[in-house]
Write a protein that holds these residues in place. Structure first.
Motif, PDB file in Angstrom:
ATOM      1  N   ILE A   1       6.520  -0.643   8.573  1.00 19.72           N
ATOM      2  CA  ILE A   1       5.575  -0.434   7.502  1.00 19.72           C
ATOM      3  C   ILE A   1       4.312   0.145   7.859  1.00 19.72           C
ATOM      4  O   ILE A   1       3.948   1.066   7.654  1.00 19.72           O
ATOM      5  CB  ILE A   1       5.787  -1.146   6.126  1.00 19.72           C
ATOM      6  CG1 ILE A   1       7.170  -1.067   5.727  1.00 19.72           C
ATOM      7  CG2 ILE A   1       4.726  -0.612   5.325  1.00 19.72           C
ATOM      8  CD1 ILE A   1       7.192  -2.330   4.529  1.00 19.72           C
TER       9      ILE A   1
ATOM     10  N   GLY B   1       2.855   3.789   8.285  1.00 19.04           N
ATOM     11  CA  GLY B   1       1.522   4.029   7.628  1.00 19.04           C
ATOM     12  C   GLY B   1       0.443   4.780   8.629  1.00 19.04           C
ATOM     13  O   GLY B   1      -0.308   5.629   8.385  1.00 19.04           O
TER      14      GLY B   1
ATOM     15  N   GLY C   1       4.385   3.961   2.798  1.00 16.67           N
ATOM     16  CA  GLY C   1       4.650   2.441   2.913  1.00 16.67           C
ATOM     17  C   GLY C   1       5.399   2.164   1.702  1.00 16.67           C
ATOM     18  O   GLY C   1       6.315   1.369   1.705  1.00 16.67           O
TER      19      GLY C   1
ATOM     20  N   ALA D   1       0.763  -0.465   4.582  1.00 16.06           N
ATOM     21  CA  ALA D   1       0.983   0.831   5.329  1.00 16.06           C
ATOM     22  C   ALA D   1      -0.728   1.277   5.407  1.00 16.06           C
ATOM     23  O   ALA D   1      -1.201   1.925   6.628  1.00 16.06           O
ATOM     24  CB  ALA D   1       1.475   1.844   4.659  1.00 16.06           C
TER      25      ALA D   1
END
Lengths: 315, 350
Positions: A47, A51, A76, A210
């Motif tokens: 994640i 991001g 995210g 993120a």
């Protein structure tokens, strides 16, 4: 020893510490929100990578920096939603799903990056966030330049600590999150929709992670590199245990950890080639393991962590 | 929507579900391929051909499948006992490191003993690396997921330190790589003019042995009982912690053997790019196989074929070879969902 004392009193050292701490603060807060609702999110590494890539890509394609941060948060949140749907209503293994989400997040980031920029040899750059000196406060000696001359995302991370703590302990939504992480059956009896609260918490937590990733590409650096997150997500998971699932302690943990990291970088310059540089690079990981061992005795896990909940089913 | 448990999922369903999941993954990734402007059918045909379409391709796929089989078995045996070993990558490198030291003749062993020493030493190194986190789990309640994961980074840095320090090959033109092992410490080739080596036989034997252990021995039963419900297992008189340690020795050993076999069979010397994430892919392999040892054999060939085929495909059409990792990740998630659908049926209302 005088060198070290000077170092610990210098503004540049603490400014660097806060800079290094920012992605850890955001990642740890995000993981903490997920775990407080009873869901372990091992997708954090993927994640954060997504991001970092998505936020940077948006800015590179012409969006503003804050739009980039928003894009990162949305990406995210989407990946978090995937993790939540698989683990909450379906009750699949949180460990394995999390690994799958991490693999998907990183590989998808690399694929999209390669597709959008097929023929680049050196990574293209964007104009990142600039430090913003808070008027008056930044004039305070030592503390001023260390604390009040940072980029906006660092201020945002510090604000997020207060915000998450306030939501968790002072709002009905926060109470619901803590309840579904401790005793989902009781929460259900109170009329709380356990599934919805858990999904919501994982989505919000993943958005925070993120943004932590996006800090690296939009604030600390100005480009996206493969392997950029480099284990930061896993460290955040250790920091959550160190923090005993409390936002304030998460901030403390992230800053201590970052201070150690900033310190070893400088120590490396002082000690020089007497010790291989890998020894210094190992220390953060060994320190994380040590922190886990020390804190494990007092660890107050959310009692429903990793236990799936199905309406009407007893456990 | 309502999920109703199936009392007895049929055998056909249990075999067809993973296959269906893989088809679903191929369909989902078609969108990413279409984005490149390449025909999806053409791309998958090239992938298939590059993985299995010739003697050379097949040998490459099986060579790539060998370490995946071993790390897949390592994950499968540990996950069965709910020991979440995410550290196979580090255990693999620890095994490779010890294998390259022993295989290089540091102990002055007779020639015939070099290969067994290198393989066994590598396996023991992997075991040792997992026993630590397992003891922390059983004694102090420290979560093994994070400790095994963090140790991956520590081991890689340690290997890097060794390769730039005491193990650096003086003939290596300054590259951080070890000196090669002695010829006596090499595994024989299985197929001429290919890279396929006897490590594959080791992996297959390990898979069959684990299958027999799972189905025919008390050990296998104890491991399953501990994984299903540790409290009930303890109540039934099974020494849960000791079973966990046995599982750790076995799981870490298999991952260590994966590293040792790559050294003895394929590379001959150690570099930091020995494994493109075999330890992590092993987790995927184990899940695709639903933790079944013989399923691991099939799943590792599938994952290896995706990687080898994607490399071949990306040389012909403009699809980045990262598609392989995406395909494998999506396959894993689809298999997880399909395993759910095997256990539950979906109803409109209760």
């Amino acid at each position: 020893m005088g060198d070290i004392a000077d170092l610990l009193l210098s503004a540049t050292f603490w400014a660097a510490t806060l800079r290094i701490a920012t992605p850890y603060i955001l990642g740890t807060l995000g993981e903490l929100v997920c775990e407080r609702a009873g869901v372990l999110n091992l997708g954090i590494e993927g994640i954060m990578t997504l991001g970092a890539m998505a936020g940077w890509m948006a800015v590179y394609q012409g969006a503003g920096l804050w739009t980039g941060v928003l894009v990162a948060a949305l990406a995210g949140a989407l990946l978090g939603l995937l993790h939540a749907l698989l683990t909450v209503p379906l009750g699949l293994s949180q460990h394995v799903t999390g690994i799958g989400v991490t693999l998907l997040g990183t590989s998808l980031s690399y694929y999209v990056y390669r597709m959008a920029l097929p023929q680049v040899s050196s990574p293209p750059t964007v104009e990142p966030f600039q430090p913003f000196a808070v008027p008056v406060l930044s004039d305070i000696p030592v503390i001023g330049p260390a604390l009040f001359n940072q980029t906006p995302l660092t201020y945002a991370a510090l604000a997020a600590v207060g915000l998450v703590a306030w939501v968790l302990y002072r709002t009905p939504a926060g109470l619901a999150v803590r309840m579904v992480g401790e005793n989902p059956a009781a929460a259900e009896a109170q009329g709380i929709d356990v599934t919805a609260v858990r999904i919501g918490a994982v989505v919000c937590g993943s958005a925070l992670m993120a943004v932590g990733g996006a800090f690296l590409t939009l604030s600390a650096f100005n480009a996206f590199f493969f392997n950029m997150i480099n284990g930061r997500g896993w460290i955040c998971i250790a920091l959550v245990v160190f923090a005993s699932w409390r936002p304030g302690k998460a901030l403390l943990g992230a800053v201590l950890f970052a201070a150690f990291d900033a310190f070893q970088l400088r120590l490396q310059q002082i000690v020089g080639p007497a010790l291989p540089y890998q020894v210094f690079l190992m220390l953060p990981y060994l320190l994380s393991i040590l922190a886990l061992v020390v804190m494990s005795r007092r660890a107050a896990y959310p009692r429903a962590l990793m236990i799936p909940f199905r309406k009407g089913e007893r456990h | 929507m309502w999920f109703e448990p199936r009392a007895h999922p049929s055998a056909a369903l249990r075999v067809l579900a993973p296959a269906g999941a893989v088809v679903a993954a191929l369909a989902l990734c078609a969108a990413l391929i279409a984005w490149t402007g390449t025909g999806v059918g053409e791309a998958y045909a090239l992938l298939f051909q590059g993985a299995l379409g010739s003697r050379f391709a097949l040998a490459e796929t099986l060579t790539r499948a060998t370490p995946l089989m071993l790390t897949g078995l390592a994950a499968a045996v540990a996950f069965r006992a709910k020991l979440w070993n995410i550290g196979a990558e580090g255990q693999l490198y620890a095994g490779a490191l010890v294998a390259v030291v022993l295989g290089g003749g540091i102990l002055d062993l007779p020639g015939w003993a070099l290969l067994p020493a290198a393989l066994l030493g590598g396996a023991l190194a992997g075991s040792a690396l997992l026993v630590g986190p397992t003891l922390l789990k059983t004694r102090l309640g420290v979560d093994e997921v994070v400790t095994t994961l963090l140790l991956n980074f520590v081991v890689l840095l340690f290997v890097s330190m060794m390769l730039e320090g005491p193990l650096k090959d003086p003939m290596g033109m300054g590259w951080p790589q070890s000196a090669p092992v002695l010829p006596e410490a090499e595994l024989p080739r299985l197929l001429e003019r290919s890279r396929l080596h006897a490590g594959l036989v080791l992996a297959l034997v390990a898979a069959v042995a684990l299958w027999i252990m799972n189905t025919r021995t008390t050990w296998g039963y104890e491991i399953k009982a501990v994984g299903a419900n540790p409290a009930a297992a303890a109540f039934a008189g099974i020494p849960v912690n000791r079973v966990m340690l046995k599982v750790a020795v076995l799981s870490g050993g298999l991952a260590g053997l994966a590293g040792a076999a790559e050294i003895a069979g394929l590379r001959g010397y150690l570099t930091l790019d020995l494994s493109p994430g075999f330890g992590y892919s092993g987790i995927v392999v184990a899940m695709l196989a639903q933790l079944h040892p013989l399923g691991v054999v099939a799943a590792s060939v599938f994952v290896a074929a995706v990687f080898v085929g994607a490399d071949a495909m990306s040389r012909t059409v403009p699809v980045p070879n990262y598609i392989a990792e995406v395909l494998v990740a999506v396959s894993l998630l689809c298999v997880l969902v399909s395993s759910f659908l095997v256990r539950y049926r979906i109803r409109r209302s209760p």
